[in-house]
Design an enzyme around this catalytic site. Structure first.
Site, PDB file in Angstrom:
ATOM      1  N   GLY A 281      -2.472  -4.526  -9.137  1.00 19.64           N
ATOM      2  CA  GLY A 281      -2.965  -5.543  -8.218  1.00 19.64           C
ATOM      3  C   GLY A 281      -2.799  -5.141  -6.763  1.00 19.64           C
ATOM      4  N   SER A 282      -2.469  -6.140  -5.931  1.00 18.94           N
ATOM      5  CA  SER A 282      -2.559  -5.969  -4.477  1.00 18.94           C
ATOM      6  C   SER A 282      -1.616  -4.932  -3.887  1.00 18.94           C
ATOM      7  CB  SER A 282      -2.305  -7.315  -3.799  1.00 18.94           C
ATOM      8  OG  SER A 282      -3.195  -8.265  -4.335  1.00 18.94           O
ATOM      9  N   THR A 283      -0.623  -4.469  -4.661  1.00 17.02           N
ATOM     10  CA  THR A 283       0.264  -3.441  -4.112  1.00 17.02           C
ATOM     11  C   THR A 283      -0.497  -2.129  -3.890  1.00 17.02           C
ATOM     12  OG1 THR A 283       0.984  -3.061  -6.385  1.00 17.02           O
ATOM     13  CG2 THR A 283       2.462  -4.322  -4.971  1.00 17.02           C
TER      14      THR A 283
END
Lengths: 570, 104
Positions: A281-283
């Site tokens: 995801g957003s990492t």
């Protein structure tokens, strides 16, 4: 003497009683022959006695050899020499089937002391009357030996043996792995470093890891606390020295007792930090931003369109839409998916793939674990695939691989391959981004913690930078399941000049009261990363205090922060 | 004369044989002692390993943390508690009037 032949002479001789019977002569020869045989036999006995006295080897040396088996595996110690794995004297349980009275009753009694012994198979082995000696179980502890000894079973005996012991119990058990009954490594570092550990054992040395038990303990307890309070299925965490790629701690939840028998089917044996892949995801977004900055597509002061984005017939919107256009820093701080997707599309499929290659996200992590998982790399180069990879979907990697990629922010844009073994020759740093691009993204990640999705990372009073990640897991009819998530946070400190990377990921956390009814990376993972940083910063002699709390004398602190962790003594 | 020589030779042979036998017996005894000592060394090493493992267990962070928290009321260090180099000296200097109050 010959008998007289003349009749007169014979008569004379008989008269004087001197004559002998005719058989007398052969009898004399027999006496001589017997004497000769006896002399030869005596000489042989004498020679043999002499030979035995001069050349025979004592029997004791062979017995001693059997009594002391080789220590075939060396110890494993952490970076400061703290013992993590060692060999202890143990016993092997043997049986002489000929002397066993009742095979089934004997097996039943043994199973009472050794519950994991198979009663049927044991009884069958005890009944093999044609075998001289059968081996029933290795690695018996002195206590188990005594318990069986007390049963006074006929035909049951013991021999000397060794067993592998992990004095730290569950600590670092996923990294250390396991050995089988013959002390051969079957999982983790015991397996991956099997040859090194045997060599070290032969030289009476130890294999030194980069792990630090104190940091490992801090990571494990905070990971377990976070996973329990969010009722997560599982979790993974790593602490990495970003300068060197040295893994200071690697943990997987649920924890596993290293001294308990290995059951591969149990979920706790799975190393979620290295042997499992997730869409993070957003990492992943900081890499998309760094690539866009690096390629000159945007500047740190740019604004970006965050209005809904339509690719094909699918419209993408942010869960909490920002006013468009938004400053780049705000778009990252608030974790806008459409912003990352637009940047990814401008970067393009080929350059995006090249970036992921250089970050090591398209291969298994270099970490020295045989089970280090291969990522799932999407083959498509269409706009949708490129766009979703920009915010961490479609591409699934291990948390270890992600930690390795984040080392670019500790090395002015170059990646340090991860390692678990101390003193090995370091793989050279691999340049990925320009120093300016990573510095700009580091500043944006500071905004994540100051005003974005990761504010709760600062709860523990530590100054760090980082990025949240909340990824819906694949599944369901829509492709992704909104109820099952992988929530993570990657934090780095000291914030001024990031060096240490902390990755913490929770698998399927629930919305609980402790996390304010949220199960996002910012709610469940970020506070835990903040607490880990707070606990380990003093151990690393790294200054992690918030900017407001610092005194003017900053130069010596910077020197302390760059001190090698190897210098830190427990 | 010849008989005297023969007797001397026989005595010498017997003496040598006995000497050889004794040496052999002594060597055997020494070998057994070496074996015994080697076993003692192995036992002592095994004991050292066991004790080292026990020491590592007793000083494992999980155990120490529990004891430190429950018996001593300690808690993990926080970043604010750590100062380094010149700052630490400065902090100590600030405390100097308190500590140095007894000085003239």
């Amino acid at each position: 003497m010959t008998a007289p032949t003349h009749p007169a002479a014979r008569a004379f001789a008989e008269a004087r009683g001197l004559a002998r019977p005719v058989e007398a002569a052969p009898a004399g020869r027999r006496v001589r022959a017997i004497a000769l045989v006896l002399a030869v036999a005596l000489a042989l006995v004498g020679l043999r006695a002499l030979q035995l006295a001069v050349t025979a080897q004592p029997e004791t040396s062979r017995a001693a050899l059997a009594a002391a088996p080789d220590v075939s595996r060396g110890d494993i110690v952490d970076r400061n020499g703290v013992l993590l794995a060692t060999n202890l004297p143990a016993f092997v349980l043997t049986a002489a089937p000929r002397d066993v009275v009742d095979a089934e009753a004997t097996a039943a009694k043994l199973v009472r002391v050794l519950p994991d012994l198979d009663p049927v198979a044991t009884a069958r082995r005890l009944a093999q009357k044609n075998r001289g000696l059968v081996q029933l179980r290795r690695g018996l502890t002195p206590r188990q030996k005594q318990a069986i000894f007390d049963l006074a079973l006929p035909g049951i005996g013991f021999g000397p043996d060794q067993r592998r012991f992990y004095p730290q119990g569950a600590l670092a058990s996923h990294a250390l792995g396991q050995v089988d009954g013959d002390l051969a490594g079957i999982a983790g570092l015991e397996h991956a470093l099997d040859a090194n550990i045997r060599r070290a054992g032969a030289a009476d040395k130890a294999v030194r890891l980069t792990l630090d038990v104190r940091i490992q303990h801090a990571l494990e307890t905070e990971l377990a606390d976070a996973a329990k309070s969010a009722r997560a299925q599982g979790g993974a965490g790593l602490v990495v020295d970003g300068r060197t790629g040295e893994v200071l701690a690697l943990a997987s939840y649920p924890e596993r007792d290293a001294n308990a028998p290995w059951r591969i089917e149990e979920p706790s044996t799975r190393n979620r930090a290295a042997a499992a892949v997730f869409e993070m995801g957003s990492t992943i977004k900081p890499f998309t931003y760094a690539a866009a900055l690096d390629l000159g597509l945007v500047s740190p002061q740019s604004t970006i369109d965050v209005s809904p984005l339509t690719i094909g017939d699918v419209q993408r919107t942010d869960p909490h839409p920002l006013a468009s256009p938004a400053p780049l820093t705000l778009a990252l701080a608030k974790s806008s998916n459409v912003a990352a997707a637009r940047l990814a599309l401008r970067i393009g499929a080929a350059r995006q793939r090249a970036m992921f290659d250089k970050l090591g996200l398209t291969r298994k992590s270099e970490i020295e674990l045989a089970e280090s998982a291969r990522p799932i790399v999407p083959s498509g180069t269409d706009d949708l695939t490129v766009a979703v990879q920009g915010y961490g979907h479609a591409l699934a990697m291990s948390p270890a691989a992600l930690a390795g990629a984040y080392t670019v922010f500790a090395n002015h844009g170059a990646r340090a391959p991860l390692t678990l073994v101390a003193g090995t020759e370091r793989a050279p740093l691999q340049p990925v981004f320009s120093p300016a691009a990573t510095a700009a993204v580091t500043a944006m990640m500071r905004a994540v913690v100051e005003e974005g999705t990761g504010v709760r990372a600062a709860d523990a009073g530590v100054d760090l930078v980082g990025k949240t990640g909340t990824a819906e897991k694949p599944g369901g009819s829509a492709g992704y399941d909104a109820t099952r998530m992988l929530s993570s946070f990657v934090g780095m400190f000291p914030a001024r000049e990031p060096r240490y990377v902390i990755v913490l990921a929770l698998d399927e956390p629930e919305r609980t009261a402790e996390s304010g009814g949220q199960a996002t990376g910012g709610a469940v993972a970020a506070p835990a990363v903040g607490r880990i940083a707070a606990r380990i910063a003093p151990m690393l002699a790294a200054d992690a205090r918030p900017a407001g709390a610092t005194q003017p004398a900053s130069a010596p602190r910077a020197a302390a922060a760059t001190k090698a962790v190897g210098d830190v003594k427990p | 004369m010849k008989r005297l020589f023969d007797v001397a030779a026989i005595i010498l042979i017997v003496a040598l044989a006995f000497g050889l036998y004794r040496t052999k017996v002594e060597a055997d005894a020494a070998r057994m002692r070496i074996t015994k000592l080697e076993r003692e060394v192995a036992d002592a090493r095994a004991q050292v390993r066991t004790l080292a493992a026990e020491a590592a267990y007793l000083s494992s962070p999980a155990r120490i943390e529990t004891l430190a928290r429950d018996r001593l009321g300690l808690r993990p260090a926080s970043p604010g508690q750590a100062v380094a180099g010149a700052e630490a000296r400065a902090a100590l200097d600030q405390r100097a009037p308190v500590n140095g109050a007894v000085k003239p």
